[in-house]
Design a protein around this motif. Structure first.
Motif, short mmCIF file in Angstrom:
data_model
loop_
_atom_site.label_atom_id
_atom_site.label_comp_id
_atom_site.label_asym_id
_atom_site.label_seq_id
_atom_site.Cartn_x
_atom_site.Cartn_y
_atom_site.Cartn_z
N ARG A 3 0.82 -1.20 0.00
CA ARG A 3 0.00 0.00 0.00
C ARG A 3 0.86 1.26 0.00
O ARG A 3 1.78 1.39 0.81
CB ARG A 3 -0.90 -0.03 1.24
CG ARG A 3 -1.63 1.28 1.49
CD ARG A 3 -2.64 1.16 2.63
NE ARG A 3 -3.24 2.46 2.85
CZ ARG A 3 -4.45 2.66 3.33
NH1 ARG A 3 -5.20 1.65 3.67
NH2 ARG A 3 -4.91 3.89 3.49
N ILE A 27 -3.11 -2.16 -9.94
CA ILE A 27 -4.16 -1.61 -9.08
C ILE A 27 -5.49 -2.30 -9.38
O ILE A 27 -6.21 -2.70 -8.47
CB ILE A 27 -4.26 -0.07 -9.26
CG1 ILE A 27 -2.99 0.60 -8.71
CG2 ILE A 27 -5.50 0.49 -8.57
CD1 ILE A 27 -2.80 2.05 -9.13
N GLU A 30 -5.83 -5.62 -7.91
CA GLU A 30 -5.72 -5.54 -6.44
C GLU A 30 -4.43 -6.15 -5.91
O GLU A 30 -4.41 -6.81 -4.87
CB GLU A 30 -6.96 -6.15 -5.77
CG GLU A 30 -8.23 -5.41 -6.18
CD GLU A 30 -9.46 -5.80 -5.37
OE1 GLU A 30 -9.38 -6.82 -4.65
OE2 GLU A 30 -10.46 -5.09 -5.46
N HIS A 33 -2.27 -1.16 -3.69
CA HIS A 33 -3.26 -0.17 -3.30
C HIS A 33 -2.58 1.18 -3.25
O HIS A 33 -1.54 1.32 -2.60
CB HIS A 33 -3.85 -0.54 -1.93
CG HIS A 33 -4.93 0.38 -1.48
ND1 HIS A 33 -6.14 0.47 -2.13
CD2 HIS A 33 -4.98 1.28 -0.47
CE1 HIS A 33 -6.90 1.37 -1.51
NE2 HIS A 33 -6.21 1.88 -0.51
N GLN A 35 -3.43 5.18 -2.46
CA GLN A 35 -4.43 6.16 -2.04
C GLN A 35 -3.83 7.55 -1.99
O GLN A 35 -2.79 7.76 -1.36
CB GLN A 35 -4.99 5.76 -0.68
CG GLN A 35 -6.31 6.45 -0.41
CD GLN A 35 -7.18 5.64 0.53
OE1 GLN A 35 -7.14 4.40 0.55
NE2 GLN A 35 -7.97 6.32 1.33
N ASP A 79 -4.90 2.40 8.49
CA ASP A 79 -4.53 1.00 8.29
C ASP A 79 -3.89 0.50 9.57
O ASP A 79 -3.25 1.27 10.30
CB ASP A 79 -3.53 0.91 7.11
CG ASP A 79 -3.36 -0.52 6.61
OD1 ASP A 79 -3.73 -0.76 5.45
OD2 ASP A 79 -2.85 -1.37 7.36
N ARG A 108 3.84 -0.99 3.63
CA ARG A 108 3.10 0.26 3.44
C ARG A 108 4.07 1.43 3.48
O ARG A 108 4.84 1.56 4.45
CB ARG A 108 2.05 0.41 4.55
CG ARG A 108 1.20 1.65 4.38
CD ARG A 108 0.22 1.86 5.53
NE ARG A 108 -0.66 2.96 5.23
CZ ARG A 108 -1.34 3.65 6.15
NH1 ARG A 108 -1.25 3.34 7.42
NH2 ARG A 108 -2.11 4.66 5.77
#
Ligand code: 6GU
Length: 232
Positions: A3, A27, A30, A33, A35, A79, A108
């Motif tokens: 992520r 993306i 999946e 990710h 954002q 998260d 992440r």
């Protein structure tokens, strides 16, 4: 799933980047990710100002600590894994393939993009981000640098780059820090320039030897710094 969270005042800069090619399919499938967070949403006055004039005077504007820190806190809390915080800044450590590999081993990454004259120093003191620069030149902000970082990290993720091998032999992956050899495809002749005969004769041992020689020669003349400590 890996992520990325990107904190920026200009999220639209990332639109084309995220909607094409490998990133788009990663993306969509999946496997990744991403954002985007518009930092302006954390402005705390009626004019939505994220920046202010520097104490002590001088040109430009400084990103406000009382906007940026709550923004990062809120994004981290989205998260269970609070992630590794990276600040894109010309004052940062120089980005390279080794750092990309280190970042790819995380799950992440939160990328904080600066604009203007930078962040209030208390952002750095409070959040202790890893500050990263992509090189010794001036950009308007951290967004392009964040895209460079994301692209280099993303292609190291085994789940993203479908072919598990094709990035392992790239010029700068671990254990192979030389330039690539020359490449040709059809036609064999164009405007009088012909493809080296050796590449057409089907002798793979000879071709491999020729390519290794080409790699060494090109690296020696263009990037001798890469050969420091390499057995030639
Ligand atoms: Cl990360 N930010 C800015 N503004 N300029 C840069 C940079 C980053 N890396 C190189 N130049």
């Amino acid at each position: 799933m890996f992520r990325f969270d990107v904190l920026t005042l200009f999220p639209a800069i990332f639109d084309g980047f995220l909607s094409e090619s490998i990133l788009k399919s990663a993306i969509a499938l999946e496997k990744l990710h991403v954002q985007l967070h518009d930092m302006r949403g954390w402005a705390n006055d009626k004019h939505s100002r994220m920046d202010d004039r520097p104490f002590g005077g001088g040109p430009g504007m400084v990103l406000k600590v009382d906007c940026v820190v709550p923004c990062v806190d809120a994004v981290r809390a989205m998260d269970a894994n609070s992630g590794k915080l990276i600040m894109l800044s010309p004052q940062g450590r120089k980005f390279d393939q080794k750092l990309a590999e280190q970042f790819a081993s995380e799950e992440r990454l939160i990328l904080l993009c600066g604009r203007y004259e930078g962040f209030d120093e208390r952002v750095v003191e409070l959040l202790e981000p890893e500050e990263v620069s992509i090189g010794d030149y001036v950009l308007n902000g951290g967004e392009v640098a964040a895209m460079v970082l994301m692209e280099s990290v993303m292609r190291l993720l085994p789940e993203v780059l479908g072919d598990g091998d094709s990035n392992r032999f790239d010029s700068f992956s671990s254990g192979n820090r030389l330039l690539d050899c020359v490449q040709y495809t059809r036609p064999r002749e164009f405007r009088g320039l012909i493809v080296p005969e050796i590449l057409l004769n089907g002798n793979h041992a000879e071709i491999t030897r020729w390519r290794m020689e080409n790699i060494l020669q090109r690296t020696k003349s263009r990037r001798p710094d890469l050969l420091d400590g390499v057995d030639q």
